[in-house]
Design a protein around this motif. Structure first.
Motif, short mmCIF file in Angstrom:
data_model
loop_
_atom_site.label_atom_id
_atom_site.label_comp_id
_atom_site.label_asym_id
_atom_site.label_seq_id
_atom_site.Cartn_x
_atom_site.Cartn_y
_atom_site.Cartn_z
N LYS A 46 104.99 26.92 26.75
CA LYS A 46 103.87 27.19 27.64
C LYS A 46 103.24 25.88 28.08
O LYS A 46 103.15 24.93 27.30
N VAL A 47 102.79 25.85 29.31
CA VAL A 47 102.14 24.66 29.84
C VAL A 47 100.76 24.52 29.20
O VAL A 47 99.97 25.45 29.24
N PRO A 48 100.46 23.38 28.57
CA PRO A 48 99.11 23.16 28.04
C PRO A 48 98.07 23.28 29.16
O PRO A 48 98.39 23.05 30.34
N ILE A 76 84.77 20.54 27.58
CA ILE A 76 86.09 20.86 28.12
C ILE A 76 87.07 21.02 26.96
O ILE A 76 87.11 20.19 26.05
N LYS A 77 87.82 22.11 26.99
CA LYS A 77 88.76 22.39 25.90
C LYS A 77 90.19 22.17 26.38
O LYS A 77 90.58 22.65 27.44
N ALA A 78 90.95 21.45 25.57
CA ALA A 78 92.38 21.25 25.83
C ALA A 78 93.16 22.18 24.90
O ALA A 78 93.01 22.11 23.67
N ASP A 79 93.98 23.05 25.48
CA ASP A 79 94.73 24.04 24.71
C ASP A 79 96.21 23.72 24.70
O ASP A 79 96.79 23.41 25.74
N ASN A 80 96.82 23.83 23.52
CA ASN A 80 98.27 23.72 23.38
C ASN A 80 98.76 24.97 22.66
O ASN A 80 98.69 25.07 21.44
N ASP A 81 99.25 25.94 23.42
CA ASP A 81 99.70 27.21 22.86
C ASP A 81 101.15 27.19 22.39
O ASP A 81 101.68 28.23 21.99
N ASN A 82 101.79 26.03 22.47
CA ASN A 82 103.16 25.94 21.97
C ASN A 82 103.16 25.92 20.44
O ASN A 82 102.36 25.23 19.82
N ASP A 152 79.58 21.18 41.17
CA ASP A 152 81.04 21.23 41.34
C ASP A 152 81.70 20.30 40.34
O ASP A 152 81.25 19.16 40.13
N LEU A 153 82.78 20.79 39.75
CA LEU A 153 83.57 19.98 38.81
C LEU A 153 85.01 19.94 39.33
O LEU A 153 85.69 20.96 39.42
N ARG A 154 85.45 18.74 39.70
CA ARG A 154 86.79 18.59 40.27
C ARG A 154 87.49 17.37 39.64
O ARG A 154 86.84 16.39 39.32
N GLY A 155 88.79 17.49 39.53
CA GLY A 155 89.57 16.36 39.02
C GLY A 155 90.86 16.83 38.39
O GLY A 155 91.31 17.96 38.62
N MET A 156 91.45 15.97 37.60
CA MET A 156 92.73 16.32 36.99
C MET A 156 92.95 15.50 35.73
O MET A 156 92.31 14.47 35.49
N SER A 157 93.88 15.98 34.92
CA SER A 157 94.42 15.22 33.82
C SER A 157 95.92 15.48 33.80
O SER A 157 96.41 16.37 34.49
N ARG A 158 96.63 14.72 33.00
CA ARG A 158 98.07 14.91 32.90
C ARG A 158 98.42 15.30 31.47
O ARG A 158 97.72 14.92 30.52
N THR A 159 99.50 16.05 31.35
CA THR A 159 99.95 16.47 30.02
C THR A 159 101.45 16.25 29.90
O THR A 159 102.18 16.31 30.90
N ARG A 160 101.86 16.01 28.67
CA ARG A 160 103.28 15.78 28.40
C ARG A 160 103.59 16.39 27.03
O ARG A 160 102.83 16.22 26.08
N TRP A 161 104.69 17.10 26.96
CA TRP A 161 105.13 17.62 25.67
C TRP A 161 106.63 17.78 25.69
O TRP A 161 107.25 17.81 26.74
N LYS A 162 107.22 17.88 24.50
CA LYS A 162 108.67 17.94 24.38
C LYS A 162 109.12 19.36 24.10
O LYS A 162 108.63 20.01 23.16
N VAL A 163 110.02 19.87 24.92
CA VAL A 163 110.55 21.22 24.77
C VAL A 163 111.96 21.13 24.19
O VAL A 163 112.94 21.01 24.91
N SER A 196 92.54 25.14 34.36
CA SER A 196 93.39 24.25 35.16
C SER A 196 94.54 24.97 35.84
O SER A 196 95.05 25.98 35.37
N ARG A 197 94.94 24.40 37.00
CA ARG A 197 96.16 24.79 37.70
C ARG A 197 97.16 23.65 37.53
O ARG A 197 96.78 22.48 37.45
#
Length: 199
Positions: A46-48, A76-82, A152-163, A196-197
């Motif tokens: 799953k995408v974080p 802000i919560k960062a979720d990793n459902d993997n 308004d809250l706008r912006g982005m972050s990046r995520t990386r994980w190993k599948v 996030s999208r």
């Protein structure tokens, strides 16, 4: 006329070797594809995600000279459902604004989230004295009358994980949402459309 092989002529050994190697490579590719597909279907990666967990207007000041100051707390919560993969989050930057007037930029250093875990990041956004034009000042007055300020809250972050065998996967997580914060310091939880999208 095409030349036919005589009864005593045979295919060159090099051609046999090339054919055998190609056949082996084809079988290995097929087996590898089956293994990756089974692993992907089993793990169901799953995408974080990042989302606004809660937010609160701490203080807001607005005077007759059309100067505004405010402070808001945003979690802000960062979720990793993997279930088996660590997720890394980096390049996180979100801009908090009121009617295109920038209030603060919410940034975080790179961090990891364990499999099937989440991490909450607590941001206290405090603006400097912001001069507003008449239209923006009217909007603040209306917000104060209604006891709710929209930010308004706008912006982005990046995520990386190993599948597993698929390798490292990277995504950009975009956030673009409106926070309707009561001026009486009431905390809002899970504001709508603040998840996030990916791209």
């Amino acid at each position: 006329m095409p030349k036919r092989l005589g009864p005593n002529q045979t295919t060159h050994p090099l051609i046999w070797c090339v054919s055998i190697v190609c056949a082996i490579l084809t079988v290995l590719v097929i087996i590898g594809g089956i293994v990756v597909f089974i692993g992907y279907a089993t793990l169901r990666p799953k995408v974080p995600q990042v989302s606004v967990e809660r937010a609160q207007m701490d203080t807001i000041y607005f005077d007759q000279s059309n100067l505004m100051m405010l402070q808001a707390t945003i979690v802000i919560k960062a979720d990793n459902d993997n279930t088996r993969a660590h997720a890394s989050f980096y390049d996180m930057a979100y801009t908090l604004s009121f009617r295109n007037q920038k209030i603060a930029i919410l940034k975080a250093d790179p961090f990891d989230v364990k499999p099937n875990h989440s991490l909450e990041l607590n941001f206290v956004a405090q603006s400097h004295s912001i001069p507003l034009n008449q239209e923006e000042a009217d909007a603040v007055n209306l917000s104060l009358e209604q006891r709710v300020v929209d930010l308004d809250l706008r912006g982005m972050s990046r995520t990386r994980w190993k599948v597993w065998l698929v390798g490292s996967v990277k995504y950009a997580l975009h956030l673009d949402c409106k926070l309707l914060l009561p001026v009486n310091q009431t905390t809002i939880h899970h504001p709508p459309a603040c998840t996030s999208r990916t791209s």
